[in-house]
Scaffold this motif. Structure first.
Motif, mmCIF file in Angstrom:
data_model
loop_
_atom_site.group_PDB
_atom_site.id
_atom_site.type_symbol
_atom_site.label_atom_id
_atom_site.label_comp_id
_atom_site.label_asym_id
_atom_site.label_seq_id
_atom_site.Cartn_x
_atom_site.Cartn_y
_atom_site.Cartn_z
ATOM 1 N N VAL A 28 41.827 39.316 48.655
ATOM 2 C CA VAL A 28 42.052 40.737 48.962
ATOM 3 C C VAL A 28 41.857 40.990 50.450
ATOM 4 O O VAL A 28 42.641 41.705 51.093
ATOM 5 C CB VAL A 28 41.106 41.624 48.130
ATOM 6 C CG1 VAL A 28 41.400 43.101 48.393
ATOM 7 C CG2 VAL A 28 41.229 41.310 46.641
ATOM 8 N N ALA A 29 40.813 40.395 51.028
ATOM 9 C CA ALA A 29 40.537 40.590 52.454
ATOM 10 C C ALA A 29 41.628 39.983 53.324
ATOM 11 O O ALA A 29 42.042 40.580 54.328
ATOM 12 C CB ALA A 29 39.181 39.983 52.806
ATOM 13 N N LEU B 46 37.731 44.280 43.003
ATOM 14 C CA LEU B 46 38.298 43.129 43.703
ATOM 15 C C LEU B 46 38.913 42.146 42.713
ATOM 16 O O LEU B 46 39.944 41.529 42.987
ATOM 17 C CB LEU B 46 37.226 42.429 44.538
ATOM 18 C CG LEU B 46 36.592 43.236 45.675
ATOM 19 C CD1 LEU B 46 35.557 42.389 46.402
ATOM 20 C CD2 LEU B 46 37.654 43.730 46.647
ATOM 21 N N ARG B 47 38.274 42.000 41.556
ATOM 22 C CA ARG B 47 38.799 41.101 40.525
ATOM 23 C C ARG B 47 40.170 41.595 40.055
ATOM 24 O O ARG B 47 41.113 40.813 39.907
ATOM 25 C CB ARG B 47 37.811 41.040 39.363
ATOM 26 C CG ARG B 47 38.184 40.054 38.289
ATOM 27 C CD ARG B 47 37.188 40.076 37.148
ATOM 28 N NE ARG B 47 35.911 39.470 37.521
ATOM 29 C CZ ARG B 47 34.762 40.133 37.639
ATOM 30 N NH1 ARG B 47 34.732 41.426 37.435
ATOM 31 N NH2 ARG B 47 33.655 39.507 37.968
ATOM 32 N N GLY B 48 40.287 42.908 39.816
ATOM 33 C CA GLY B 48 41.563 43.461 39.379
ATOM 34 C C GLY B 48 42.654 43.302 40.427
ATOM 35 O O GLY B 48 43.808 43.012 40.107
ATOM 36 N N ALA B 49 42.295 43.495 41.695
ATOM 37 C CA ALA B 49 43.271 43.340 42.779
ATOM 38 C C ALA B 49 43.650 41.881 42.969
ATOM 39 O O ALA B 49 44.823 41.544 43.177
ATOM 40 C CB ALA B 49 42.703 43.912 44.075
ATOM 41 N N ALA B 50 42.647 41.008 42.899
ATOM 42 C CA ALA B 50 42.879 39.587 43.167
ATOM 43 C C ALA B 50 43.851 38.981 42.170
ATOM 44 O O ALA B 50 44.663 38.120 42.527
ATOM 45 C CB ALA B 50 41.559 38.824 43.156
ATOM 46 N N ILE B 51 43.813 39.416 40.919
ATOM 47 C CA ILE B 51 44.693 38.828 39.920
ATOM 48 C C ILE B 51 46.150 39.137 40.249
ATOM 49 O O ILE B 51 47.049 38.313 40.042
ATOM 50 C CB ILE B 51 44.313 39.312 38.498
ATOM 51 C CG1 ILE B 51 44.950 38.424 37.449
ATOM 52 C CG2 ILE B 51 44.683 40.759 38.288
ATOM 53 C CD1 ILE B 51 44.431 37.014 37.429
ATOM 54 N N ARG B 52 46.424 40.326 40.800
ATOM 55 C CA ARG B 52 47.797 40.660 41.197
ATOM 56 C C ARG B 52 48.206 39.910 42.457
ATOM 57 O O ARG B 52 49.391 39.596 42.637
ATOM 58 C CB ARG B 52 47.938 42.169 41.415
ATOM 59 C CG ARG B 52 47.774 42.988 40.139
ATOM 60 C CD ARG B 52 48.074 44.446 40.380
ATOM 61 N NE ARG B 52 49.461 44.642 40.782
ATOM 62 C CZ ARG B 52 49.956 45.814 41.167
ATOM 63 N NH1 ARG B 52 49.159 46.883 41.233
ATOM 64 N NH2 ARG B 52 51.225 45.927 41.522
ATOM 65 N N ILE B 53 47.260 39.623 43.330
ATOM 66 C CA ILE B 53 47.567 38.872 44.551
ATOM 67 C C ILE B 53 47.785 37.405 44.222
ATOM 68 O O ILE B 53 48.753 36.784 44.689
ATOM 69 C CB ILE B 53 46.424 39.045 45.574
ATOM 70 C CG1 ILE B 53 46.350 40.499 46.043
ATOM 71 C CG2 ILE B 53 46.623 38.106 46.761
ATOM 72 C CD1 ILE B 53 45.144 40.803 46.904
ATOM 73 N N PHE C 231 37.380 48.054 37.842
ATOM 74 C CA PHE C 231 38.463 47.091 37.614
ATOM 75 C C PHE C 231 39.830 47.765 37.668
ATOM 76 O O PHE C 231 40.746 47.283 38.351
ATOM 77 C CB PHE C 231 38.263 46.405 36.262
ATOM 78 C CG PHE C 231 39.357 45.440 35.915
ATOM 79 C CD1 PHE C 231 39.354 44.159 36.447
ATOM 80 C CD2 PHE C 231 40.382 45.807 35.060
ATOM 81 C CE1 PHE C 231 40.364 43.255 36.132
ATOM 82 C CE2 PHE C 231 41.390 44.914 34.739
ATOM 83 C CZ PHE C 231 41.388 43.637 35.274
ATOM 84 N N PHE C 232 39.988 48.872 36.963
ATOM 85 C CA PHE C 232 41.293 49.534 36.946
ATOM 86 C C PHE C 232 41.582 50.227 38.275
ATOM 87 O O PHE C 232 42.753 50.364 38.656
ATOM 88 C CB PHE C 232 41.374 50.501 35.767
ATOM 89 C CG PHE C 232 41.570 49.797 34.457
ATOM 90 C CD1 PHE C 232 42.786 49.199 34.154
ATOM 91 C CD2 PHE C 232 40.542 49.690 33.551
ATOM 92 C CE1 PHE C 232 42.973 48.524 32.968
ATOM 93 C CE2 PHE C 232 40.714 49.010 32.353
ATOM 94 C CZ PHE C 232 41.935 48.421 32.056
ATOM 95 N N ALA C 233 40.538 50.639 38.998
ATOM 96 C CA ALA C 233 40.752 51.161 40.349
ATOM 97 C C ALA C 233 41.352 50.074 41.232
ATOM 98 O O ALA C 233 42.266 50.334 42.033
ATOM 99 C CB ALA C 233 39.444 51.665 40.943
ATOM 100 N N GLY C 234 40.848 48.839 41.090
ATOM 101 C CA GLY C 234 41.382 47.732 41.877
ATOM 102 C C GLY C 234 42.752 47.300 41.416
ATOM 103 O O GLY C 234 43.644 47.054 42.232
ATOM 104 N N LEU D 54 45.119 48.966 39.921
ATOM 105 C CA LEU D 54 46.150 49.937 40.264
ATOM 106 C C LEU D 54 46.131 50.299 41.750
ATOM 107 O O LEU D 54 47.180 50.476 42.364
ATOM 108 C CB LEU D 54 45.971 51.200 39.416
ATOM 109 C CG LEU D 54 46.008 51.001 37.897
ATOM 110 C CD1 LEU D 54 45.695 52.309 37.179
ATOM 111 C CD2 LEU D 54 47.352 50.454 37.449
ATOM 112 N N GLY D 55 44.925 50.402 42.322
ATOM 113 C CA GLY D 55 44.803 50.865 43.699
ATOM 114 C C GLY D 55 45.285 49.875 44.739
ATOM 115 O O GLY D 55 45.647 50.278 45.846
ATOM 116 N N ILE D 56 45.323 48.591 44.410
ATOM 117 C CA ILE D 56 45.771 47.608 45.399
ATOM 118 C C ILE D 56 47.206 47.874 45.815
ATOM 119 O O ILE D 56 47.590 47.594 46.952
ATOM 120 C CB ILE D 56 45.621 46.162 44.843
ATOM 121 C CG1 ILE D 56 45.926 45.125 45.922
ATOM 122 C CG2 ILE D 56 46.474 45.953 43.619
ATOM 123 C CD1 ILE D 56 45.049 45.173 47.122
#
Length: 227
Positions: free
Chosen positions: A90-91, A135-142, A207-210, A212-214
């Protein structure tokens, strides 16, 4: 000022983690070490003043400060390890400033989720788990976008688009993670060694903030690249 200016990975390094992630981990561990060093009453005062307490929803600082407080060294260490695992992709993608904004955004949403589910509770909530879950939720999409480890979006670099939230791997990961948290919440498997329940709704909110928010933060990154 190097912390704010350079998040590019060196060609050779032991940990493929940007400085922003390592400094967050250092802050979490230092904050807990400092509180643990204090005598009992002083430590309790810090918890009461800076933990997130649903019965005091107007205390804005606690929506962020609770992220740096933990119930014990194992709690702080586990969150730090998960931050080290899911923070770097994410970073690298967002850059330092947007990554930190995103991290605290997920933590604040997690606090709001807990506020709604436990309105009026006087039980303090501590820990970075909500933000790390984001971060976990965002990382899976990345990770399922095809972005290579250490590949950065800095200096105009083109990155593959994020994986869709409807992609099978993303849906599978989200479903399993959601199921585990529901089981923890219903059965009490998330009890800590002090007998306190883990704030599983805050984990889900983060988790859902990450997840969707990413998308929003990634669009911000692309727009700034085009300016």
């Amino acid at each position: 000022m190097a912390f704010f200016q350079n998040d590019e990975p060196p060609k050779e390094r032991f940990l493929n983690a940007p400085a922003s992630v390592l400094w967050l981990i250092a802050a979490i561990l230092a904050a807990h070490a400092g509180r643990a060093y204090l005598a009992g009453p002083q430590s309790d005062i810090i918890i009461w003043d800076y933990a997130f307490i649903p019965a005091r929803p107007a205390e804005a600082l606690t929506y962020v400060s609770y992220l740096f407080l933990h119930g014990g060294f194992p709690h702080a260490l586990i969150n730090s390890l998960w931050l080290l695992a899911f923070g770097p992709p994410v970073a690298w993608r967002l850059g330092t400033a947007r990554f930190l904004m995103f991290y605290f955004f997920c933590g604040v949403v997690a606090a709001f989720a807990h506020l709604v589910s436990d309105w009026g509770s006087v039980v303090p909530v501590v820990g970075a788990s909500g933000a790390v879950s984001g971060l976990r939720g965002a990382a899976i999409r990345i990770l399922y976008s095809g972005q290579r480890s250490g590949q950065s979006g800095h200096f105009g670099a083109e990155l593959p688009p994020l994986a869709s939230i409807f992609a099978r791997p993303v849906l599978f990961f989200a479903s399993v993670w959601l199921g585990v948290n529901v089981v923890v919440g219903i059965t009490g498997l998330g009890l800590t060694e002090e007998g306190q329940l883990i704030a599983w709704v805050a984990h889900m909110g983060g988790f859902f903030a990450g997840l969707l928010g990413i998308g929003l933060f990634d669009r911000m990154r692309r727009r700034s690249r085009l300016v």
